[in-house]
Scaffold this active site. Structure first.
Site, PDB file in Angstrom:
ATOM      1  N   GLU A 113      -7.426   6.178  -9.742  1.00  0.00           N
ATOM      2  CA  GLU A 113      -7.757   4.911  -9.095  1.00  0.00           C
ATOM      3  C   GLU A 113      -9.205   4.926  -8.631  1.00  0.00           C
ATOM      4  O   GLU A 113      -9.852   5.987  -8.590  1.00  0.00           O
ATOM      5  CB  GLU A 113      -6.814   4.634  -7.922  1.00  0.00           C
ATOM      6  CG  GLU A 113      -5.389   4.383  -8.356  1.00  0.00           C
ATOM      7  CD  GLU A 113      -4.462   4.035  -7.198  1.00  0.00           C
ATOM      8  OE1 GLU A 113      -3.304   3.648  -7.483  1.00  0.00           O
ATOM      9  OE2 GLU A 113      -4.875   4.153  -6.030  1.00  0.00           O
ATOM     10  N   HIS A 227      -9.390  -6.214  -0.371  1.00  0.00           N
ATOM     11  CA  HIS A 227      -9.076  -5.736  -1.724  1.00  0.00           C
ATOM     12  C   HIS A 227      -9.654  -6.716  -2.734  1.00  0.00           C
ATOM     13  O   HIS A 227      -9.448  -7.923  -2.622  1.00  0.00           O
ATOM     14  CB  HIS A 227      -7.563  -5.622  -1.918  1.00  0.00           C
ATOM     15  CG  HIS A 227      -7.187  -4.705  -3.030  1.00  0.00           C
ATOM     16  ND1 HIS A 227      -7.431  -4.998  -4.352  1.00  0.00           N
ATOM     17  CD2 HIS A 227      -6.588  -3.476  -3.036  1.00  0.00           C
ATOM     18  CE1 HIS A 227      -6.994  -4.005  -5.111  1.00  0.00           C
ATOM     19  NE2 HIS A 227      -6.485  -3.073  -4.334  1.00  0.00           N
ATOM     20  N   ARG A 273     -13.227  -0.049  -3.141  1.00  0.00           N
ATOM     21  CA  ARG A 273     -12.845  -1.445  -2.943  1.00  0.00           C
ATOM     22  C   ARG A 273     -13.924  -2.285  -2.273  1.00  0.00           C
ATOM     23  O   ARG A 273     -14.153  -3.438  -2.647  1.00  0.00           O
ATOM     24  CB  ARG A 273     -11.556  -1.507  -2.116  1.00  0.00           C
ATOM     25  CG  ARG A 273     -10.363  -0.975  -2.857  1.00  0.00           C
ATOM     26  CD  ARG A 273      -9.172  -0.765  -1.944  1.00  0.00           C
ATOM     27  NE  ARG A 273      -8.029  -0.270  -2.692  1.00  0.00           N
ATOM     28  CZ  ARG A 273      -6.894   0.111  -2.139  1.00  0.00           C
ATOM     29  NH1 ARG A 273      -6.758   0.075  -0.813  1.00  0.00           N
ATOM     30  NH2 ARG A 273      -5.894   0.536  -2.881  1.00  0.00           N
ATOM     31  N   HIS A 334      -6.952  -6.732   3.234  1.00  0.00           N
ATOM     32  CA  HIS A 334      -5.957  -5.778   2.757  1.00  0.00           C
ATOM     33  C   HIS A 334      -5.570  -4.708   3.767  1.00  0.00           C
ATOM     34  O   HIS A 334      -4.388  -4.400   3.922  1.00  0.00           O
ATOM     35  CB  HIS A 334      -6.478  -5.100   1.486  1.00  0.00           C
ATOM     36  CG  HIS A 334      -5.531  -4.134   0.871  1.00  0.00           C
ATOM     37  ND1 HIS A 334      -4.267  -4.502   0.428  1.00  0.00           N
ATOM     38  CD2 HIS A 334      -5.638  -2.801   0.609  1.00  0.00           C
ATOM     39  CE1 HIS A 334      -3.648  -3.449  -0.075  1.00  0.00           C
ATOM     40  NE2 HIS A 334      -4.452  -2.401   0.035  1.00  0.00           N
ATOM     41  N   ARG A 369     -11.263   2.572   3.258  1.00  0.00           N
ATOM     42  CA  ARG A 369     -10.206   3.490   2.827  1.00  0.00           C
ATOM     43  C   ARG A 369     -10.246   3.743   1.329  1.00  0.00           C
ATOM     44  O   ARG A 369     -10.354   2.817   0.532  1.00  0.00           O
ATOM     45  CB  ARG A 369      -8.827   2.936   3.208  1.00  0.00           C
ATOM     46  CG  ARG A 369      -7.683   3.799   2.679  1.00  0.00           C
ATOM     47  CD  ARG A 369      -6.348   3.376   3.238  1.00  0.00           C
ATOM     48  NE  ARG A 369      -5.912   2.072   2.793  1.00  0.00           N
ATOM     49  CZ  ARG A 369      -5.344   1.823   1.608  1.00  0.00           C
ATOM     50  NH1 ARG A 369      -5.191   2.790   0.719  1.00  0.00           N
ATOM     51  NH2 ARG A 369      -4.942   0.598   1.312  1.00  0.00           N
TER      52      ARG A 369
END
Length: 490
Positions: A113, A227, A273, A334, A369
């Site tokens: 990811e 996000h 992100r 998000h 994050r």
């Protein structure tokens, strides 16, 4: 007033994991505002990050990735603890019945990811959070020392004689009172403070607001993640298209169906992100259009359906086929990186008060994050809280059931439009980037709203409690930003 050793407010991975790691002799109560399955854990798609394959991966790589994503604003000892306990977290979850995807040889399939230098994401198709939520809830229901209450809204907390007294609104049942030696806040994030969020409807910052009212330290609450690939259909609860879709090769496209990330970051679609979200807004300003798309249709359709069955089916409900066409996306609120400040055992600055999961500030995430570190943090720090409680539990006091909460006599209904105004203020001042020109006026408006909602004339209700929580969290966000940018005290 019922007394418990531990009361856990919130029923996602962090709240459930505290309960499951308590000794069988510890009497615990888990309270969920709505259904046990209406929480952000259930919505988590991508999976849970862990350093498990030491042949290609190691803790230093995971730590570095976490620090880079967090702009080095992370608490390094918390990041190190997170990574070093990640393998045990996976093993614990598997022992509790959680099933992660494996290949034909029985080895775990670990995905890649954005922001990760190695494939280390354990997943259950594209509904990993739902799998974890189901298995942990089932395990809690079997434990004789755990009581579970759904549709029960926290309405007040008092700290008296070294114990916490709590009042709850039980749906269709009136008030319920309970006390505890240790109180664990696990109420999740603040997504409903924005017009569009990937969060569930329960995410109104209740735990953070109650902790602040008690006097707990709140830290870095202005660190809010957006996000970049939320499905764009103008719904308040935006359907998230997982980071893992980009990890498996999806492209980001502008309104001209052109890739654009090469203009803004060498990592392209696999940038963290916040980088991708800001790139979308920069591209929007450059080309004059807010239309953006995520496209994985160049990949094998059978592989897409196999890897992302839930996303595929959900998008079909909206009339889109992810295997054949680009999907409209846009950034949406998000995750919250700040919250109730805690130490490495999840203890807040108040005695006996713990916070775990998204409502807490462990310092792990820094300013942004890293994908799939949230479920990991939720488990690792919940387990540490439980171990501390196990080792330090105090005997129950006989007088614990002696306390009467003041009766609420208010009859006025909550004015219409309060939440809409709060969402508008936060959107205008803190969407993806900070609008310094809007911070001060927004703060003053929120301060007035917060003061108004403290009026005893209002009838106590879930709507009032949630609106007050949103106002408090908004006030704290803008207060923190004012202290940073405007350097004035209000």
């Amino acid at each position: 007033m019922d007394h418990f050793d531990v009361i856990i407010v919130g029923s996602g991975i962090s709240g459930l994991s505290v309960a499951l790691n308590l000794k069988p002799s510890v009497k615990a109560l888990i309270v969920a505002k709505k259904s046990f399955f209406l929480c952000n854990t259930s919505l988590a798609q991508g999976g849970i990050a862990a350093v498990y394959n030491f042949k290609n991966d190691n803790h230093n790589k995971h730590i570095k990735d976490t620090l880079v994503a967090g702009h080095n604003k992370n608490r390094i000892d918390a990041v190190r603890l997170l990574s070093q306990n990640s393998k045990d977290a996976i093993d614990d979850l598997v022992s509790l019945g959680v099933e992660f995807d494996t290949d034909d040889t029985g080895n775990y399939q670990m995905g890649l990811e954005g922001g990760h230098s190695e494939p280390r994401i354990f997943h259950h198709k594209d509904s990993s959070g739902n799998e974890i939520q189901k298995k942990l809830t089932d395990q809690c229901s079997k434990r004789k020392n755990i009581v579970m209450l759904e549709y029960t809204q926290l309405s007040d907390i008092k700290f008296i004689n070294s114990e916490y007294k709590l009042e709850f609104l039980k749906q269709n049942c009136g008030l319920y009172h309970a006390s505890c030696t240790y109180l664990v806040i696990a109420t999740g994030g603040i997504g409903r403070i924005y017009p569009y969020t990937t969060n569930s409807s329960i995410s109104t910052g209740d735990g953070i607001a109650f902790a602040w009212r008690l006097g707990a330290k709140i830290k870095n609450i202005s660190y809010i993640q957006f996000h970049p690939t939320a499905f764009q259909n103008n719904s308040r609860e935006s359907f998230l298209i997982s980071e893992a879709v980009r990890g498996d090769g999806a492209y980001l496209l502008n309104c001209n169906m052109q890739r654009f990330m090469q203009k803004y970051d060498d990592r392209l679609e696999l940038a963290p992100r916040d980088v991708v979200s800001r790139a979308i807004l920069k591209e929007q300003k450059l080309i004059g259009s807010s239309k953006f798309y995520l496209d994985i249709s160049h990949k094998d359709s059978n592989l897409i359906k196999s890897r992302f069955p839930m996303i595929t089916d959900k998008l079909k409900e909206y009339g889109y086929d992810i295997t054949k066409q680009p999907i409209p996306i846009y950034p949406s609120q998000h995750y919250l990186m700040g919250g109730i400040d805690v130490d490495l055992n999840s203890q807040s600055t108040l005695p006996g008060l713990f916070a775990v999961g998204e409502c807490s500030h462990t310092g792990v995430h820094g300013k942004n994050r890293l994908a799939s570190n949230s479920l990991l943090e939720g488990y690792v720090f919940a387990k540490r809280a439980a171990i501390f409680i196990n080792d330090n539990l105090k005997p129950i006091k006989k007088e614990s059931n002696i306390y009467e909460f003041p009766k609420n006599t208010g009859n006025e209904p909550l004015p219409i439009g309060i939440r809409t105004e709060i969402r508008k203020i936060l959107y205008e001042s803190t969407f993806v980037t900070t609008n310094k020109n809007k911070i001060q006026t927004g703060f003053l408006k929120l301060k007035d709203i917060m003061t108004m909602l403290e009026d005893d004339n209002f009838k106590i209700s879930q709507d009032l409690i949630e609106a007050r929580s949103l106002a408090i969290c908004g006030y704290l966000i803008l207060k923190e930003l004012m202290d940073k940018y405007i350097k004035k005290e209000f």
